[in-house]
Design an enzyme around this catalytic site. Structure first.
Site, PDB file in Angstrom:
ATOM      1  CG  ASP A 112      -1.933   0.675   1.381  1.00 53.92           C
ATOM      2  OD1 ASP A 112      -2.673   0.491   0.768  1.00 53.92           O
ATOM      3  OD2 ASP A 112      -2.170   2.209   2.091  1.00 53.92           O
ATOM      4  CD  GLU A 119      -2.215   2.783  -3.985  1.00 56.81           C
ATOM      5  OE1 GLU A 119      -3.161   3.421  -3.623  1.00 56.81           O
ATOM      6  OE2 GLU A 119      -1.332   2.358  -2.549  1.00 56.81           O
TER       7      GLU A 119
END
Ligand code: NOJ
Ligand code: CA
Length: 510
Positions: free
Chosen positions: A199, A253
């Site tokens: 993330d 990401e």
């Protein structure tokens, strides 16, 4: 030239993103869970995907649907137990499917014991596990959360959160944080997971001076978070996964829209194995837009030996069918594109059914960031409640839930599911599609045409983005292997495309 036998598995794989809350419910509480995933492994195996990425399943107060973790080493009871994930890993592996978990390093939940300690007093040993300052700067938090700093009256300082106030940012400059979080990876690698989606992988290294952002951006994912130290953090995580056999993978990401900056996160082959490429998430259904974004990735990534990824939909954005005006023909043509580009494709659950976003009202809204529409539950059965027996699902169903239900589409010739299944299968059997080079071919405006080639294996893809038929002659003799609308399959390619049609072509008589 790369050899398909020696390339790592993740280059050739098709990855499927599961948003566990909305995938399948096994106990009738209206919330998808791990045993729901387990029960649908046959479905995923039939679809042919080779890896699953599960959005967070860890203990969480769910302020940001699990991206606020309060225990990285346990499963939230909403989703099941450690025994359930162990079973899921084993059963997926038994079917030749790998499993990636979602690692959230930038922030924890404000209910994580580390933060509870950190905020308990200024001299607590965990105080500097988070980022405390006397004065805020002008940084803004994502998810409509206002300032990125929240005042803590008890200790008289502000703490930093690039997302919700319930998601305080960890201080990765503290070696104890680094060690503790690396051990989280080991905990899961020891249990057999095949890697992680990371993330906001570019956000862990903050500007040490906490200088005001001159443009006062309202979005913290902008490039002012792109700091050298994040690369060091990633090199450390990469070393951890490399302690393990079996080509475990890190997909990050890096939510920056400059491909050149994103490319830096591959490091010298010592950071991310792959970074999400979000350009196609912003592209309109337009030949020029896709030509530009595919061309940019090819121009930058190929010479750098960095392996691209392709994403049309995920849990943070409107589904691509919805973005393309609701046209199923366009969504079908997009599937041909997604699964024939050079790089690893990521399918977001439900796109293989042609789903659109669910309409969300003030009453059904859950997410502070307004991303509920794409997170709607998967309709498994045609009859309501569509396989979500018992409790009402946590969000409304997408439109056409009966018509597009999985049971209607599996094995039904011409369905979207069958199109995805056949494309994934074609990709699996074609070295050109899995690993081959990409070259653009001359084509009229509104058409994108490209060739893929590996050794003696060759394919051509032609995509008509226009809503009317067009001609697109090609050199050589080609035949239609797969058509987005099923038209002309097995026939010689006659140089014409139907409206919003995409074709995968193979050499004639091959
Ligand atoms: C990116 C995730 O994809 C998104 O869902 C989440 O809200 C933020 N990171 C914060 O963790
Ligand atoms: Ca459940």
């Amino acid at each position: 030239m790369s050899d398909s036998k020696t390339e790592p598995w993740w280059k050739g794989a098709t990855v499927y993103q599961i948003y566990p809350r909305s995938f399948a419910d096994s106990n009738g509480d209206g919330i998808g869970d791990l045993n729901g995933v387990l029960r649908h492994l046959d479905y995923l195996q039939q679809l042919g995907v080779e890896a699953l990425w599960l959005s967070p399943i860890f203990r969480s107060p769910m302020a940001d649907a699990g991206y606020d973790v309060s225990d990285y080493r346990d499963i939230d009871p909403l989703f099941g137990s450690l025994a359930d994930i162990d079973r899921l890993i084993a059963e997926a592996h038994a079917r030749g499917i790998r499993l990636l978990l979602d690692f959230v390093p930038n922030h924890t939940s404000d209910q994580h014991p580390w933060f509870l300690e950190s905020r308990s007093s200024r001299d607590n040993p965990k105080r500097d596990w988070y980022i405390w300052r006397d004065r805020p700067n002008n940084w803004r938090a994502a998810l409509n959360a206002g300032s990125a700093w929240t005042w803590d009256a008890h200790t008289g300082q502000y703490y930093l959160h690039l997302f919700l106030p319930q998601q305080p940012d960890l201080n990765w400059r503290n070696p104890k944080v680094v060690a503790a979080m690396q051990d989280v990876l080991r905990f899961w690698l020891d249990r057999g997971v095949d890697g992680f989606r990371i993330d906001v992988a570019h956000c862990t290294g903050k500007d040490e001076n906490f200088a005001d952002e001159p443009r006062c951006l309202t979005h913290p994912l902008a490039d002012f978070n792109d700091q050298a130290y994040s690369h060091e953090v990633l090199r450390g995580l990469r070393r951890v996964v490399e302690e393990y056999p079996g080509e475990r993978v890190l997909v990050g990401e890096v939510n920056i829209r400059s491909s050149l900056q994103v490319l830096q996160y591959y490091g010298q082959g010592d950071e991310l194995h792959m970074s999400f490429n979000f350009l196609p998430l912003d592209a309109q259904w337009d030949a020029g837009h896709f030509q530009a974004c595919i061309g940019e990735i090819e121009r930058l990534y190929e010479p750098a030996d960095a392996w691209p990824t392709w994403v049309l939909s995920n849990h943070d954005n409107r589904r691509h069918r919805t973005r393309y005006g609701g046209s199923l023909a366009r969504a079908r043509a997009a599937a041909v594109m997604l699964l024939t580009l050079r790089g690893t494709p990521f399918i977001f659950q439900g796109e293989e059914l042609g789903l659109e976003d669910a309409p969300i009202t003030a009453e059904t809204r859950v997410d502070p960031g307004g991303r509920d529409g794409c997170r709607a539950p998967i309709p498994w059965r045609a009859e309501p409640p569509h396989g979500w027996d018992g409790g009402r699902p946590w969000l409304p169903f997408p439109p056409q839930a009966g018509e597009l239900a999985a049971e209607r589409q599996q094995g039904a010739p011409g369905s979207v599911f069958e199109l995805y299944r056949r494309l994934i299968e074609a990709r699996r059997h074609s070295p050109a599609l899995r690993l081959g080079g990409w070259a653009q071919l001359d084509a009229p405006p509104s058409v994108l045409a490209y060739r893929r080639e590996h050794g003696g294996d060759r394919r051509i893809v032609v995509i008509n983005y226009a809503d009317q038929p067009l001609s697109c002659p090609l050199d050589g003799r080609w035949q239609v292997q797969i058509a987005s609308d099923g038209g002309g399959e097995g026939q010689p390619y006659a140089g014409r495309l139907a409206a919003s049609q995409a074709l995968l072509l193979c050499p004639q008589d091959s």
